[in-house]
Design an enzyme around this catalytic site. Structure first.
Site, PDB file in Angstrom:
ATOM      1  N   LYS A  52     124.658  71.992  15.327  1.00  0.00           N
ATOM      2  CA  LYS A  52     124.734  72.811  14.104  1.00  0.00           C
ATOM      3  C   LYS A  52     124.195  74.203  14.398  1.00  0.00           C
ATOM      4  O   LYS A  52     124.794  75.206  14.008  1.00  0.00           O
ATOM      5  CB  LYS A  52     123.903  72.171  12.972  1.00  0.00           C
ATOM      6  CG  LYS A  52     124.521  70.921  12.388  1.00  0.00           C
ATOM      7  CD  LYS A  52     123.549  70.189  11.467  1.00  0.00           C
ATOM      8  CE  LYS A  52     124.069  68.790  11.174  1.00  0.00           C
ATOM      9  NZ  LYS A  52     123.101  67.911  10.549  1.00  0.00           N
ATOM     10  N   GLN A  96     117.389  66.851   8.149  1.00  0.00           N
ATOM     11  CA  GLN A  96     118.232  65.876   8.852  1.00  0.00           C
ATOM     12  C   GLN A  96     117.842  64.449   8.463  1.00  0.00           C
ATOM     13  O   GLN A  96     116.666  64.092   8.458  1.00  0.00           O
ATOM     14  CB  GLN A  96     118.086  66.083  10.375  1.00  0.00           C
ATOM     15  CG  GLN A  96     118.971  65.181  11.221  1.00  0.00           C
ATOM     16  CD  GLN A  96     120.463  65.446  11.009  1.00  0.00           C
ATOM     17  OE1 GLN A  96     120.882  66.576  10.757  1.00  0.00           O
ATOM     18  NE2 GLN A  96     121.272  64.405  11.124  1.00  0.00           N
ATOM     19  N   ASP A 119     123.378  70.796   1.852  1.00  0.00           N
ATOM     20  CA  ASP A 119     123.889  69.428   2.034  1.00  0.00           C
ATOM     21  C   ASP A 119     124.478  68.882   0.732  1.00  0.00           C
ATOM     22  O   ASP A 119     125.214  67.896   0.757  1.00  0.00           O
ATOM     23  CB  ASP A 119     122.742  68.494   2.445  1.00  0.00           C
ATOM     24  CG  ASP A 119     122.698  68.216   3.939  1.00  0.00           C
ATOM     25  OD1 ASP A 119     123.767  68.206   4.569  1.00  0.00           O
ATOM     26  OD2 ASP A 119     121.584  68.002   4.457  1.00  0.00           O
TER      27      ASP A 119
END
Ligand code: GUN
Length: 286
Positions: A52, A96, A119
């Site tokens: 990422k 994460q 997200d």
């Protein structure tokens, strides 16, 4: 007679999206900034987060990984999120998953400012998506799946989509998203009875259950579209939740692992970060 499915090149699609986004970012007066938080040493998570970061930097964004040791307390993690929430240079915050067992992911996710929740996992954005409100920041993996489906199939109205997996990361937001696009949606999970009977009804089958090569040809209707979200390592080799070599004889379209949904998830995360950056900039201007 066996079909041979068209294999969807997620890598090429993602590259195309990233190139277009990079052009927009070049014209920004400052750099959109993504903060990634990783707790612990899960090797797969470390690889995902580095990918990422690499992708973000390559297209002119700023991206830092806040790597915290595995015994970090929930309070310490929440303190860091509060700090990033208040930092005007930070446009997007991603924690994460999975987190170590001593940390409640719901407590952590609800702390992220909703305008920085790239997200889309927080209750505000998940709620907007549930209500079919276009202001929702949509979770990256479901957004990438929708992009592929619309590109390949056009209008999805009336298609029967069967999802295997009910996670907050994929299954649930994807169900809302496909429902918002007029699909008939069935969510199945580990307690579903006679799963193959249900999956055989799918025009679109999306598999996100974390079981290597679980879905076989007999589970799939002839000509169905099969989207494999799984990333598993078996004997040192990556594979999905779908038995690719078997199912490609039955499906009309199929995503491979690797090179299918993974790169699309990163592209959509970067798109969300850019959107968050624009929203925050426009809010300051008002
Ligand atoms: N773990 C697996 N997929 C994801 C994702 O899309 N976002 C975050 N934050 N964690 C993940």
């Amino acid at each position: 007679m066996n079909l041979t499915a068209k294999i969807i090149d997620g890598k090429a699609m993602a590259l195309d999206i990233r190139q277009k986004l990079a052009e927009k970012i070049t014209s920004c007066c400052d750099k959109p900034y993504l903060a990634v938080i990783l707790v612990g040493d899960d090797p797969a998570s470390l690889v995902y987060d580095r990918n990422k970061q690499k992708a973000a930097l390559s297209m002119g964004m700023k991206c830092d990984i806040y790597h915290l040791e595995k015994h970090t307390s929930e309070d310490e993690l929440i303190k860091l999120i509060h700090k990033l929430n208040l930092d005007d240079h930070v446009n997007g915050i991603l924690v994460q998953m999975p987190l170590p067992n001593h940390i409640n992911p719901l407590h952590v996710i609800e702390t992220i400012a909703h305008e920085k929740d790239v997200d889309g996992f927080g209750p505000y954005n998940a709620g907007l998506l549930h209500e079919n409100d276009t202001r929702a920041m949509v979770a990256a993996t479901p957004k990438g799946i929708l992009y592929i489906l619309e590109k390949e199939l056009g209008n999805l109205t009336g298609k029967h989509a069967v999802i295997i997996g009910r996670s907050n990361i994929v299954g649930r937001p994807l169900a809302s998203l496909l429902l918002n696009h007029n699909c008939t949606v069935t969510i199945t999970h580990s307690k579903t009875v006679n799963l193959p009977k249900i999956t055989r009804q799918a025009d679109i089958l999306i598999v996100a259950c974390g079981c290597p090569k679980m879905v076989k040809k007999e589970w799939v209707k002839k000509g169905a579209v099969v989207i494999d979200v799984g990333i598993n390592r078996v004997d040192g080799k990556l594979c999905g939740d779908v038995d690719f070599d078997d199912v490609k004889k039955q499906a009309s379209l199929i995503t491979p692992v690797p090179g299918g949904i993974g790169p699309m998830t990163i592209a959509m995360l970067l798109e969300n970060t850019y959107t968050a950056y624009l929203n925050q900039k426009n809010k300051i201007k008002k």
